[in-house]
Design an enzyme around this catalytic site. Structure first.
Site, short mmCIF file in Angstrom:
data_model
loop_
_atom_site.label_atom_id
_atom_site.label_comp_id
_atom_site.label_asym_id
_atom_site.label_seq_id
_atom_site.Cartn_x
_atom_site.Cartn_y
_atom_site.Cartn_z
N HIS A 139 -1.12 10.53 -3.07
CA HIS A 139 -2.38 10.09 -2.47
C HIS A 139 -3.50 11.11 -2.57
O HIS A 139 -4.65 10.75 -2.80
CB HIS A 139 -2.17 9.73 -0.99
CG HIS A 139 -3.43 9.28 -0.32
ND1 HIS A 139 -4.21 10.12 0.44
CD2 HIS A 139 -4.06 8.09 -0.33
CE1 HIS A 139 -5.27 9.45 0.89
NE2 HIS A 139 -5.20 8.21 0.44
N HIS A 193 0.83 -1.20 0.00
CA HIS A 193 0.00 0.00 0.00
C HIS A 193 0.87 1.26 0.00
O HIS A 193 1.62 1.50 0.95
CB HIS A 193 -0.86 -0.05 1.26
CG HIS A 193 -1.77 1.11 1.47
ND1 HIS A 193 -1.62 2.00 2.51
CD2 HIS A 193 -2.86 1.54 0.77
CE1 HIS A 193 -2.58 2.90 2.47
NE2 HIS A 193 -3.34 2.64 1.42
O1 G3P Z 1 -6.60 1.69 -2.45
C1 G3P Z 1 -6.87 1.04 -1.25
C2 G3P Z 1 -6.67 2.04 -0.26
O2 G3P Z 1 -5.43 2.56 -0.56
C3 G3P Z 1 -7.69 3.14 -0.32
O3 G3P Z 1 -7.39 4.01 0.60
O4 G3P Z 1 -6.90 6.31 1.11
O5 G3P Z 1 -5.09 4.66 1.23
O6 G3P Z 1 -5.93 5.38 -0.96
P1 G3P Z 1 -6.26 5.13 0.47
CA CA Z 2 -5.01 3.90 -2.52
#
Ligand code: G3P
Ligand code: CA
Length: 296
Positions: free
Chosen positions: A76, A34
């Site tokens: 992000h 992530h």
């Molecule tokens: O894409 C899965 C997760 O990353 C969504 O949340 O806010 O970390 O992009 P975020």
């Molecule tokens: Ca994400």
């Protein structure tokens, strides 16, 4: 420290760990890094992606947003101030709402910013990469190692981008095509169902589509999602509230990929063993892989 030096050190140090972590893996739950190895390094930097690669992640996630000159960057948020030094570098470029938006800057300006990260430590020497640089990096590493790490781009805020006159979905597809990225090794994620429905209409099953949601009421019924998506990416709180969502989605032929795990081995075991999820987003690919190995 010089960015390239950090990059080389991180990659070399973690190469051994990655090699070990791949030995004998049989657990089928896939590990998605992530924002790269974001538990250790500033998120969405080439260093964080390279580190996650050599930790042995099956897939690596960049979020993507556009700049003013139509360059897709790995980032992000659509605004910049949370994790960069934009405020001190460009004090006069804030909008009336108090945010510095990526769409108000050319990439040449953003490339000079420092990604300081979200933690207590303000990092130095890290920069915002383009989506092209990300694809080149993972593509080259796949060639060199013989591995086949997938990419999992998340199209960020397509409606905001459209209002700004930018088709961020088209830009994402164009980049994948430009890099001749094997479609079977791409999962495109988005919170916006209309974006995914439209992608499915244009490309059919060519790209695997992941419908993200943080609340069940934000998306169409599972039966409808099954008509266009390869899988669902619910927040963990959705599954905590109703674990049956996993089996119900899988019964419709979809994969279930919850987000996001930090360093939480017990919770991870429960999601894998009890709930039976197909993949997980994690900030700590190395520790997550270790848990998967223990579950063999
Ligand atoms: O894409 C899965 C997760 O990353 C969504 O949340 O806010 O970390 O992009 P975020
Ligand atoms: Ca994400």
């Amino acid at each position: 420290m010089h960015t390239k030096l950090v990059f080389v050190i991180v990659a070399l140090v973690l190469m051994g760990l990655g090699a070990c972590s791949q030995q004998g893996r049989e657990v089928k739950t896939r590990v998605i890094a992530h924002r790269g190895a974001s538990g250790y390094l500033p998120e969405h930097t080439l260093e964080a992606y390279a580190a996650a690669y050599f930790m042995g992640a099956d897939m690596i996630e960049p979020d993507v947003v556009s700049t003013r000159d139509r360059v897709l960057i790995c980032f992000h948020d659509v605004y910049l101030e949370k994790v960069t030094d934009v405020e001190s570098r460009f004090p006069d470029r804030r909008r009336a709402d108090g945010h510095w938006y990526a769409i108000d800057f050319d990439y040449a300006e953003l490339a000079g910013l420092t990604v300081t990260g979200r933690g207590d430590v303000a990092w130095d020497g890290f920069h915002i990469p383009t989506f092209d640089q990300f694809l080149s990096l993972i593509g080259r590493l796949n060639e060199q190692t013989g591995r086949s790490v997938w990419v999992v781009p998340e199209i960020k805020q397509p409606i905001f981008h459209k209002r700004e006159g930018v088709d961020v979905t088209r830009m994402t597809i164009d980049a994948l095509l430009r890099h001749r990225w094997d479609e079977s090794r791409v999962i495109i994620q988005c919170f916006d169902d209309e974006t995914l429905i439209s992608l499915h209409g244009e490309y059919g099953e060519r790209y695997q589509l992941l419908q993200l949601f943080s609340k069940v009421e934000d998306v169409p019924p599972l039966e409808d999602i099954g008509g266009y998506a390869w899988g669902i990416g619910p927040s963990r709180k959705v599954i905590d509230a109703d674990p049956s969502v996993v089996r119900r989605a899988q019964a419709l032929g979809m994969r279930v990929v919850p987000y996001t795990f930090r360093d939480e081995p017990e919770e991870l075991r429960e999601y894998v063993e009890t709930h039976g999820v197909d993949a997980v987003f994690t900030d700590y690919a190395d520790r997550t892989i270790r848990v998967m190995q223990e579950l063999r």
